[in-house]
Design a protein around this motif. Structure first.
Motif, PDB file in Angstrom:
ATOM      1  N   LEU A 148       0.830  -1.095   0.194  1.00 54.11           N
ATOM      2  CA  LEU A 148      -0.289   0.237  -0.046  1.00 54.11           C
ATOM      3  C   LEU A 148       0.863   1.158  -0.463  1.00 54.11           C
ATOM      4  O   LEU A 148       0.908   1.697  -0.875  1.00 54.11           O
ATOM      5  CB  LEU A 148      -0.761  -0.442   1.296  1.00 54.11           C
ATOM      6  CG  LEU A 148      -2.048   1.077   1.164  1.00 54.11           C
ATOM      7  CD1 LEU A 148      -2.931   1.316  -0.200  1.00 54.11           C
ATOM      8  CD2 LEU A 148      -2.317   1.032   2.267  1.00 54.11           C
ATOM      9  N   GLU A 149       2.333   1.596   0.773  1.00 51.68           N
ATOM     10  CA  GLU A 149       2.402   2.169   0.939  1.00 51.68           C
ATOM     11  C   GLU A 149       3.238   2.955  -0.816  1.00 51.68           C
ATOM     12  O   GLU A 149       3.497   3.599  -1.152  1.00 51.68           O
ATOM     13  CB  GLU A 149       3.625   2.358   1.886  1.00 51.68           C
ATOM     14  CG  GLU A 149       3.251   2.503   3.480  1.00 51.68           C
ATOM     15  CD  GLU A 149       3.962   2.518   4.705  1.00 51.68           C
ATOM     16  OE1 GLU A 149       4.948   2.101   4.758  1.00 51.68           O
ATOM     17  OE2 GLU A 149       3.787   2.468   5.739  1.00 51.68           O
ATOM     18  N   HIS A 161     -10.045  11.777  -6.045  1.00 51.22           N
ATOM     19  CA  HIS A 161     -10.549  10.293  -5.652  1.00 51.22           C
ATOM     20  C   HIS A 161      -8.917   9.777  -5.976  1.00 51.22           C
ATOM     21  O   HIS A 161      -9.860   8.739  -3.913  1.00 51.22           O
ATOM     22  CB  HIS A 161     -11.823   9.631  -6.554  1.00 51.22           C
ATOM     23  CG  HIS A 161     -12.597   8.183  -6.029  1.00 51.22           C
ATOM     24  ND1 HIS A 161     -12.774   8.414  -5.105  1.00 51.22           N
ATOM     25  CD2 HIS A 161     -11.876   7.359  -6.224  1.00 51.22           C
ATOM     26  CE1 HIS A 161     -13.496   6.647  -4.659  1.00 51.22           C
ATOM     27  NE2 HIS A 161     -12.439   6.846  -5.549  1.00 51.22           N
ATOM     28  N   LEU A 162      -8.189   9.103  -6.006  1.00 51.69           N
ATOM     29  CA  LEU A 162      -7.501   7.844  -6.162  1.00 51.69           C
ATOM     30  C   LEU A 162      -6.851   9.025  -3.896  1.00 51.69           C
ATOM     31  O   LEU A 162      -6.512   8.038  -3.743  1.00 51.69           O
ATOM     32  CB  LEU A 162      -6.301   8.159  -7.043  1.00 51.69           C
ATOM     33  CG  LEU A 162      -4.885   7.593  -6.921  1.00 51.69           C
ATOM     34  CD1 LEU A 162      -5.331   5.692  -6.436  1.00 51.69           C
ATOM     35  CD2 LEU A 162      -4.024   7.753  -7.578  1.00 51.69           C
ATOM     36  N   VAL A 163      -6.106  10.131  -4.132  1.00 52.70           N
ATOM     37  CA  VAL A 163      -5.873  10.417  -2.920  1.00 52.70           C
ATOM     38  C   VAL A 163      -6.368  10.498  -1.308  1.00 52.70           C
ATOM     39  O   VAL A 163      -5.926  10.010  -0.441  1.00 52.70           O
ATOM     40  CB  VAL A 163      -5.474  11.575  -3.053  1.00 52.70           C
ATOM     41  CG1 VAL A 163      -4.230  11.414  -3.976  1.00 52.70           C
ATOM     42  CG2 VAL A 163      -6.112  13.046  -2.478  1.00 52.70           C
ATOM     43  N   SER A 179     -10.231   7.555   3.298  1.00 52.61           N
ATOM     44  CA  SER A 179     -11.956   7.555   3.059  1.00 52.61           C
ATOM     45  C   SER A 179     -11.885   6.020   3.445  1.00 52.61           C
ATOM     46  O   SER A 179     -13.000   5.640   4.552  1.00 52.61           O
ATOM     47  CB  SER A 179     -12.160   7.037   1.743  1.00 52.61           C
ATOM     48  OG  SER A 179     -12.077   7.039   0.493  1.00 52.61           O
ATOM     49  N   ASP A 180     -11.972   4.765   3.462  1.00 51.34           N
ATOM     50  CA  ASP A 180     -11.906   3.738   2.893  1.00 51.34           C
ATOM     51  C   ASP A 180     -11.612   3.003   5.239  1.00 51.34           C
ATOM     52  O   ASP A 180     -12.314   2.282   5.029  1.00 51.34           O
ATOM     53  CB  ASP A 180     -10.769   2.621   2.377  1.00 51.34           C
ATOM     54  CG  ASP A 180     -11.274   2.769   1.297  1.00 51.34           C
ATOM     55  OD1 ASP A 180     -12.027   3.381   0.579  1.00 51.34           O
ATOM     56  OD2 ASP A 180     -11.103   1.548   0.159  1.00 51.34           O
ATOM     57  N   MET A 215      -2.712  12.239   0.764  1.00 48.79           N
ATOM     58  CA  MET A 215      -2.552   9.848   0.217  1.00 48.79           C
ATOM     59  C   MET A 215      -1.587  10.401   1.579  1.00 48.79           C
ATOM     60  O   MET A 215      -1.668   8.663   2.119  1.00 48.79           O
ATOM     61  CB  MET A 215      -1.903  10.326  -1.167  1.00 48.79           C
ATOM     62  CG  MET A 215      -1.969   8.721  -1.129  1.00 48.79           C
ATOM     63  SD  MET A 215      -2.190   8.048  -2.947  1.00 48.79           S
ATOM     64  CE  MET A 215      -3.236   6.694  -3.271  1.00 48.79           C
ATOM     65  N   THR A 216      -0.280  10.645   1.712  1.00 47.07           N
ATOM     66  CA  THR A 216       0.822  10.247   2.667  1.00 47.07           C
ATOM     67  C   THR A 216      -0.108  10.003   4.175  1.00 47.07           C
ATOM     68  O   THR A 216      -0.025   9.296   4.839  1.00 47.07           O
ATOM     69  CB  THR A 216       1.820  11.115   2.264  1.00 47.07           C
ATOM     70  OG1 THR A 216       2.189  11.303   1.432  1.00 47.07           O
ATOM     71  CG2 THR A 216       2.608  10.777   3.265  1.00 47.07           C
ATOM     72  N   LYS A 217      -0.977  10.795   4.245  1.00 47.92           N
ATOM     73  CA  LYS A 217      -1.273  11.189   5.421  1.00 47.92           C
ATOM     74  C   LYS A 217      -2.376   9.863   5.559  1.00 47.92           C
ATOM     75  O   LYS A 217      -2.681   9.575   7.026  1.00 47.92           O
ATOM     76  CB  LYS A 217      -2.186  12.560   5.588  1.00 47.92           C
ATOM     77  CG  LYS A 217      -2.663  12.280   7.517  1.00 47.92           C
ATOM     78  CD  LYS A 217      -3.958  13.601   7.378  1.00 47.92           C
ATOM     79  CE  LYS A 217      -4.361  13.639   8.490  1.00 47.92           C
ATOM     80  NZ  LYS A 217      -5.472  13.994   8.371  1.00 47.92           N
ATOM     81  N   GLY A 218      -3.207   9.786   4.728  1.00 49.82           N
ATOM     82  CA  GLY A 218      -3.947   7.820   4.458  1.00 49.82           C
ATOM     83  C   GLY A 218      -3.427   6.849   5.218  1.00 49.82           C
ATOM     84  O   GLY A 218      -4.167   6.486   5.425  1.00 49.82           O
ATOM     85  N   VAL A 219      -2.266   6.669   4.121  1.00 49.30           N
ATOM     86  CA  VAL A 219      -1.252   5.856   4.505  1.00 49.30           C
ATOM     87  C   VAL A 219      -0.949   5.189   6.024  1.00 49.30           C
ATOM     88  O   VAL A 219      -0.889   4.399   6.212  1.00 49.30           O
ATOM     89  CB  VAL A 219      -0.324   5.763   3.538  1.00 49.30           C
ATOM     90  CG1 VAL A 219       0.614   6.348   3.418  1.00 49.30           C
ATOM     91  CG2 VAL A 219      -0.518   4.603   3.013  1.00 49.30           C
TER      92      VAL A 219
END
Length: 163
Positions: free
Chosen positions: A17-18, A53-55, A60-61, A93-97
């Motif tokens: 994922l990362e 959406h990608l980021v 969101s998931d 995106m980085t924060k989310g992962v």
């Protein structure tokens, strides 16, 4: 399953994922904002909508698997759309992962393998291990779409941008 095996499986999925996040961010950094409105077909997202959406996928998931409401998901999407700068998108995106990693690493083996949570839009739930697989494949799917959009716009990218 033994603890070492569960941790190894979790680590491999988080590593993948990362990697998807890092390569997605690298693709996003290549985008000229003059192409944000590119849309391959009328019924498809624009390049900007796809990037947003990608980021959002990791965050969101994660909210969805934590059984957050649809309103919470829509708020996150609105927050991301507020500032569509490339720097801000990659930060999201980085924060989310990092949030996903923290959550998954905080689960016991039993929770990771057996705890089931149900999204607001389905009648059934999934265990946390399956959610991690879902987040990873969801991000990979949209990274592939982004790659295709960029190829269609003539960006000089190749499979090496994905590895």
């Amino acid at each position: 399953m033994q603890t070492a095996n569960v941790n190894e499986l979790k680590a491999l999925l988080l590593e993948e994922l990362e990697h998807i996040v890092n390569t997605s961010n690298n693709l996003i950094r290549k985008i000229s904002t003059e192409h944000w409105h590119f849309r391959p077909h009328q019924n498809m997202r624009s390049l900007l909508e796809l990037a947003e959406h990608l980021v959002s996928v990791p965050s969101s998931d994660l909210l969805i698997l934590k059984e957050s409401s649809e309103a919470d998901i829509r708020k996150l999407e609105a927050d991301i759309a507020e500032d569509p700068s490339i720097e801000k998108l990659t930060e999201w995106m980085t924060k989310g992962v990092h949030e996903v990693r923290s959550y998954m690493e905080g689960l016991t083996d039993e929770e990771f393998l057996r705890k089931s949570t149900k999204p607001f839009y389905l009648e059934h739930g999934s265990v946390q291990a399956k959610w991690l697989i879902e987040i990873t494949t969801h991000a990979q799917h949209h990274r592939a779409q982004l790659f295709t959009y960029l190829k269609m716009q003539g960006y000089e990218i190749s499979m090496f941008d994905l590895y």
